[in-house]
Motif scaffolding. Structure first.
Motif, PDB file in Angstrom:
ATOM      1  N   THR A 117      74.243  53.631   6.687  1.00 53.25           N
ATOM      2  CA  THR A 117      73.739  54.762   7.466  1.00 53.25           C
ATOM      3  C   THR A 117      73.163  55.787   6.499  1.00 53.25           C
ATOM      4  N   VAL A 120      77.393  54.978   3.508  1.00 50.46           N
ATOM      5  CA  VAL A 120      76.420  56.016   3.846  1.00 50.46           C
ATOM      6  C   VAL A 120      75.640  56.375   2.583  1.00 50.46           C
ATOM      7  N   THR A 148      68.094  61.420  10.796  1.00 49.34           N
ATOM      8  CA  THR A 148      69.481  61.902  10.801  1.00 49.34           C
ATOM      9  C   THR A 148      69.628  62.991   9.745  1.00 49.34           C
ATOM     10  N   CYS A 195      77.233  58.948  13.705  1.00 45.61           N
ATOM     11  CA  CYS A 195      76.874  57.955  14.724  1.00 45.61           C
ATOM     12  C   CYS A 195      76.248  58.648  15.926  1.00 45.61           C
ATOM     13  N   VAL A 255      81.073  56.127  12.313  1.00 42.19           N
ATOM     14  CA  VAL A 255      79.876  55.568  11.707  1.00 42.19           C
ATOM     15  C   VAL A 255      80.179  54.263  10.992  1.00 42.19           C
ATOM     16  N   SER A 276      78.001  50.621  15.534  1.00 41.36           N
ATOM     17  CA  SER A 276      77.410  51.947  15.531  1.00 41.36           C
ATOM     18  C   SER A 276      75.887  51.849  15.536  1.00 41.36           C
ATOM     19  N   SER A 319      73.754  53.813  14.398  1.00 46.68           N
ATOM     20  CA  SER A 319      73.140  54.283  13.157  1.00 46.68           C
ATOM     21  C   SER A 319      73.291  53.310  12.009  1.00 46.68           C
ATOM     22  N   SER A 320      74.189  52.336  12.162  1.00 49.52           N
ATOM     23  CA  SER A 320      74.426  51.370  11.089  1.00 49.52           C
ATOM     24  C   SER A 320      73.335  50.308  11.087  1.00 49.52           C
TER      25      SER A 320
END
Length: 569
Positions: free
Chosen positions: A56, A115, A144, A257, A263, A268, A270-271
């Motif tokens: 992410t 991340v 993001t 997320c 996350v 998720s 966003s992953s």
């Protein structure tokens, strides 16, 4: 219930082992001080090498009043970066391996999540990132953002969106570009905005949120948004999820997320796989958004960009781009509409004073831009570039209509020229009369074409000169005259004037002593000791009348008087 000692020891060891794994999993893998957004690629590769199956990305930004040192402390606190991690003031991006979620613990194929946090203008103290680099980094991270808003900026309404505003503008433009190009990289990629209020606690959070949303609405109404798509009037139109936190919050990276879950969970939204995230960074770099605004400006503008746009480096340039960009496009559109009102939509309706019309329309467009800019953007390179591009685009648009006007003038002039030829009578002098008619039409065209030209037009675009236009029409007239004469001769209507006869003249001279060369003195043609006749006029030739009467001997051998005789010794 009593437990035996082996069971107690086993349970204790298991708990310690799991806690130790969790601590080891949630740690910074690597950091980089390279230029963004390209440096994100190396961080993503390090996370993949660490075993992360999902990554992410997020961009960490702050408002203007947050100092660099305070920003660094907040970054460590919000993302759980310990003092032992090799992250210093020159780090522009770092990667963090997260603890495995309960769902991923039972999945042996899942290597965990990570991340990648980009810090374009907050942590770096050696070289401040430009607004273009910040905006391109936000686009590379999929939109993001973790944003720290200071209460000083929030209260006065200034310094909040110096970099976030251009980033949102660039994000909307890039999404529209991705939809047109049918790219799957940024399509349906959800984004999250986490707003951290610095110095706000408890009940003050709701009031800060309301003030923030008011300033955000004003910002969205002032930025340039892609045409043909729904305008964003609130932040919810840009981000899928928005969360407001205080600066005392911990583990913010776990709340990125868009669905609101962890996350680190495999499901998720966003992953993304490391290869997909790296492809997003590559798309941003290849599109040219890091160095210039050319692709975005060309997408939202009807006029192609002639050269690379300057990089936006300060808020004054950003304000110039936001304010003067739409005004320049409006001025260009109004100028073209004004000219088309007189010439028609296709520009073929001839306007005798086309040059004066275009000159007035161009001056009005430039004056409207200069009046709005004033002295505020006098030194801004962006403002100078926008003005230069507007001037070039105005002359370019007028140049296209000018070609149509010249074509219409040529057509009218040629029609008048043919009308003159039709009035001529067929005579042996017809070629000369046709040539005179052509020259007369050329003079009329030369006088009229000067009024179609805009002053100083040669310096902008490829405008043909008046001499080129006249030469082109003269050649057309010559070809037409030759074809008409050929047709008249072939039909027998025209017979050229016969040539004049050759006149032969017969001249003769009488030899000495019957005549003499008038260019010589008589005494020079005789030897010494001779009496020489030297008439008053100095000519001894026989006249024509004496030859016709036949009494020419008396003219050759005259009876001179003594005054006309001389003796040469």
């Amino acid at each position: 219930m009593r437990l035996s000692l082996p069971i107690i020891l086993s349970t204790t060891i298991s708990i310690l082992y799991n806690n130790n794994n969790a601590v080891l999993a949630s740690h910074v893998v690597s950091g980089t001080d390279a230029r963004l957004p390209m440096s994100l690629s190396s961080v993503i590769q390090d996370l993949e090498a660490e075993g992360a199956s999902y990554v992410t990305t997020a961009t960490y930004l702050t408002s203007k009043s947050v100092r660099k040192s305070e920003s660094s402390v907040l970054c460590r606190s919000l993302f759980g970066v310990s003092a032992d991690d090799d992250i210093d003031g020159s780090t522009t991006a770092f990667g963090k391996k997260l603890a495995d979620s309960p769902e991923a613990e039972n999945d042996e194929s899942d290597g965990g999540a990570g991340v990648a946090i980009a810090c374009p203008e907050c942590i770096s103290t050696k070289t401040g990132a430009s607004a273009s680099e910040v905006s391109s980094t936000v686009v590379a991270c999929g939109g993001t953002v973790v944003y720290v808003a200071d209460m000083v900026d929030l209260g006065r309404g200034e310094g909040l969106f110096d970099y976030l505003g251009p980033a949102i503008e660039r994000l909307l433009a890039f999404r529209a570009m991705a939809e047109k190009s049918e790219s799957e990289t940024l399509k349906n990629r959800p984004s999250t905005l986490i707003v951290v209020f610095n110095g706000v606690e408890g009940r003050e959070l709701a009031a800060a949120k309301k003030t923030w949303e008011g300033h955000a609405s004003q910002m969205l109404s002032s930025i340039i948004q892609p045409s043909g798509s729904t305008k964003a009037i609130k932040l919810e139109d840009v981000f899928d999820r928005i969360e407001y936190l205080s600066s005392s919050e911990k583990d913010v990276d776990m709340k990125l997320c868009p669905a609101g879950g962890r996350v680190s969970a495999p499901g998720s939204p966003s992953s993304r796989e490391p290869a997909e995230v790296a492809s997003s960074v590559s798309d941003v770099v290849n599109s040219g958004l890091v160095e210039n605004l050319g692709p975005v400006v060309e997408m939202v503008s009807a006029v192609p960009v002639k050269q690379a746009c300057p990089r936006l480096t300060n808020p004054v340039d950003l304000a110039a781009a936001r304010l003067l960009g739409p005004l320049a496009r409006k001025a260009l559109s109004e100028c073209v509409d004004t000219v088309h009102t007189a010439t028609g939509k296709d520009g073929s309706m001839l306007v005798p004073e086309f040059g004066a019309l275009c000159d007035a329309a161009i001056h009005r467009a430039m004056d409207s831009l200069d009046t709005t800019a004033g002295s505020r953007f006098k030194k801004s390179p962006i403002a100078k570039r926008i003005r230069a591009d507007l001037q070039e685009n105005l002359y370019s648009e007028m140049g296209d209509i000018y070609e149509l006007q010249v074509a219409a003038l040529k057509e009218n002039t040629f029609a008048n020229f043919r009308a003159k030829l039709n009035k001529l009578r067929i005579s042996p002098n017809l070629p000369n009369e046709m040539k005179e008619a052509a020259e007369s039409s050329i003079k009329e065209f030369a006088s009229a074409v000067k009024k179609l030209r805009v002053p100083r037009a040669t310096a902008f675009g490829s405008w043909m000169t008046n001499a080129d236009q006249i030469t082109s029409l003269r050649n057309q007239f010559s070809e037409h005259n030759a074809e008409r004469l050929k047709a008249a001769r072939a039909s027998g209507q025209f017979k050229p004037l016969p040539r004049k006869g050759v006149t032969v003249g017969m001249h003769w001279l009488l030899p000495k002593p019957f005549g003499n060369d008038y260019r010589q003195e008589p005494h020079l043609t005789h030897t010494a000791d001779d009496l020489v006749y030297a008439p008053v006029d100095g000519i001894t030739d026989v006249s024509g009348n004496e030859i016709r009467t036949g009494d020419w001997r008396r003219g050759v051998v005259p009876a001179p008087s003594s005054g006309e005789m001389m003796y040469l010794k």
